[in-house]
Design an enzyme around this catalytic site. Structure first.
Site, PDB file in Angstrom:
ATOM      1  N   TYR A   1      37.278 -10.084 -54.004  1.00  0.00           N
ATOM      2  CA  TYR A   1      37.576 -11.391 -54.600  1.00  0.00           C
ATOM      3  C   TYR A   1      36.687 -11.547 -55.826  1.00  0.00           C
ATOM      4  O   TYR A   1      35.485 -11.216 -55.779  1.00  0.00           O
ATOM      5  CB  TYR A   1      37.291 -12.534 -53.617  1.00  0.00           C
ATOM      6  CG  TYR A   1      37.343 -13.897 -54.283  1.00  0.00           C
ATOM      7  CD1 TYR A   1      38.541 -14.592 -54.360  1.00  0.00           C
ATOM      8  CD2 TYR A   1      36.217 -14.473 -54.866  1.00  0.00           C
ATOM      9  CE1 TYR A   1      38.616 -15.829 -54.991  1.00  0.00           C
ATOM     10  CE2 TYR A   1      36.275 -15.701 -55.508  1.00  0.00           C
ATOM     11  CZ  TYR A   1      37.477 -16.381 -55.561  1.00  0.00           C
ATOM     12  OH  TYR A   1      37.538 -17.592 -56.192  1.00  0.00           O
TER      13      TYR A   1
ATOM     14  N   GLU B   1      40.755 -16.945 -60.918  1.00  0.00           N
ATOM     15  CA  GLU B   1      40.377 -16.035 -59.843  1.00  0.00           C
ATOM     16  C   GLU B   1      41.364 -14.899 -59.705  1.00  0.00           C
ATOM     17  O   GLU B   1      42.551 -15.040 -60.003  1.00  0.00           O
ATOM     18  CB  GLU B   1      40.243 -16.774 -58.507  1.00  0.00           C
ATOM     19  CG  GLU B   1      41.527 -17.332 -57.944  1.00  0.00           C
ATOM     20  CD  GLU B   1      41.336 -17.981 -56.583  1.00  0.00           C
ATOM     21  OE1 GLU B   1      40.184 -18.288 -56.213  1.00  0.00           O
ATOM     22  OE2 GLU B   1      42.354 -18.196 -55.882  1.00  0.00           O
TER      23      GLU B   1
END
Length: 296
Positions: free
Chosen positions: A19, A107
């Protein structure tokens, strides 16, 4: 949920998922870069259950995310030295994109390392600051109106800040801060707000009429609370706007008005002549509107 489009992409041989995200850290007033070796899952779940698995770095407001910071994040994730440089370049590019596009979130989840040793962003998400869209007409053109609430779109076109919620108390307020406080007061009185609505500082008849239309479009609304503080705008002018709006719009639910501030007494007199009673305090108004909704 209605599926309107389907994206088909080639399969990828994944060796490891990560991530990588950039977000505004409000308490520190800095931009925060976050990464985790647990990619492909909800980062909020990781933050809640395994916070030690998230690596964080605050970017300098003037210098931005430095190369050494990006490399430190990569090493903290346990990457081999041969893969850190590629990861660091992606992290710096994501930060640069976040800043250039006036984003509130950027993101990549998951950012994967393939079995061939390549970095790939398999899924990404960005949220933008609506207040900065005037600088990015290209982003405005990307809006998928089919994915947005029709009432919120109508409010946006009218210049009204409106967010639909799940309650039964419609709220019409002038000022965003007062609107938030109004929703808190409604909940404290035992009710649930049906919406956030900032009609704007002027609260003209046209704006109030449009606000009534937006609120009553929700069939769950059982009563409406109008909470107006007359600051620069005089209370009697606001009251005239409310009464004029009510003469043009059919409102089938009870209305409670709280009017305070400049010329509030004159405003309450105008409302009384129109058959509306205005209370002085927000708590009294919240209790009254919750009671009116419960009686229906």
């Amino acid at each position: 949920h209605t599926v309107a489009k389907v994206l088909v992409v080639p399969g990828v041989a994944i060796a490891q998922e990560f991530y990588l995200g950039v977000v505004l850290d409000r308490p520190n007033r800095r931009v925060l870069v976050m990464a985790s070796a647990e990619g492909g899952v909800d980062i909020e779940e990781v933050a809640r259950e395994r916070p030690e698995r998230i690596v964080r770095a605050l970017a300098d407001p003037l210098l931005g995310l430095q190369a050494y910071q990006a490399r430190e994040i990569g090493f903290a994730l346990g990457l081999p030295a041969t893969k850190v440089t590629g990861f660091a370049a992606i992290a710096q590019q994501l930060y640069a994109t976040y800043m250039a596009e006036d984003a509130t979130l950027a993101e990549i989840n998951p950012l994967v390392l393939t079995e061939a040793g390549e970095w790939l962003a398999l899924d990404a998400k960005m949220s933008f600051d609506d207040n900065a869209l005037f600088r990015h007409p290209d982003l405005e053109e990307l809006r998928d109106l089919a994915e947005e609430d029709a009432t919120e779109l109508e409010a946006r076109r009218a210049g009204i800040s409106f967010v639909k919620l799940d309650g039964s108390i419609g709220c019409i307020v002038n000022g965003a801060g007062l609107a938030m406080a109004t929703m808190d007061a409604v909940k404290l009185a035992g009710g649930e707000p049906a919406n956030f609505l900032d009609v704007g500082g002027g609260a003209s008849a046209d704006q109030v009429a449009k606000a009534f239309g937006l609120v009553t479009a929700d069939p769950r609304v059982r009563a409406i609370l109008i909470n107006i503080f007359g600051g620069i705008t005089r209370g009697d002018v606001v009251a005239e706007g409310i009464t004029e709006a009510l003469s043009n719009v059919n409102v089938p639910v009870p209305i409670v008005v709280r009017l305070a501030g400049t010329n509030a007494d004159e405003g309450r007199r105008v409302l009384a002549e129109a058959g509306l009673t205005a209370v002085e305090t927000m708590d009294e108004a919240a209790a009254q509107v919750v009671s009116s909704a419960a009686a229906r």
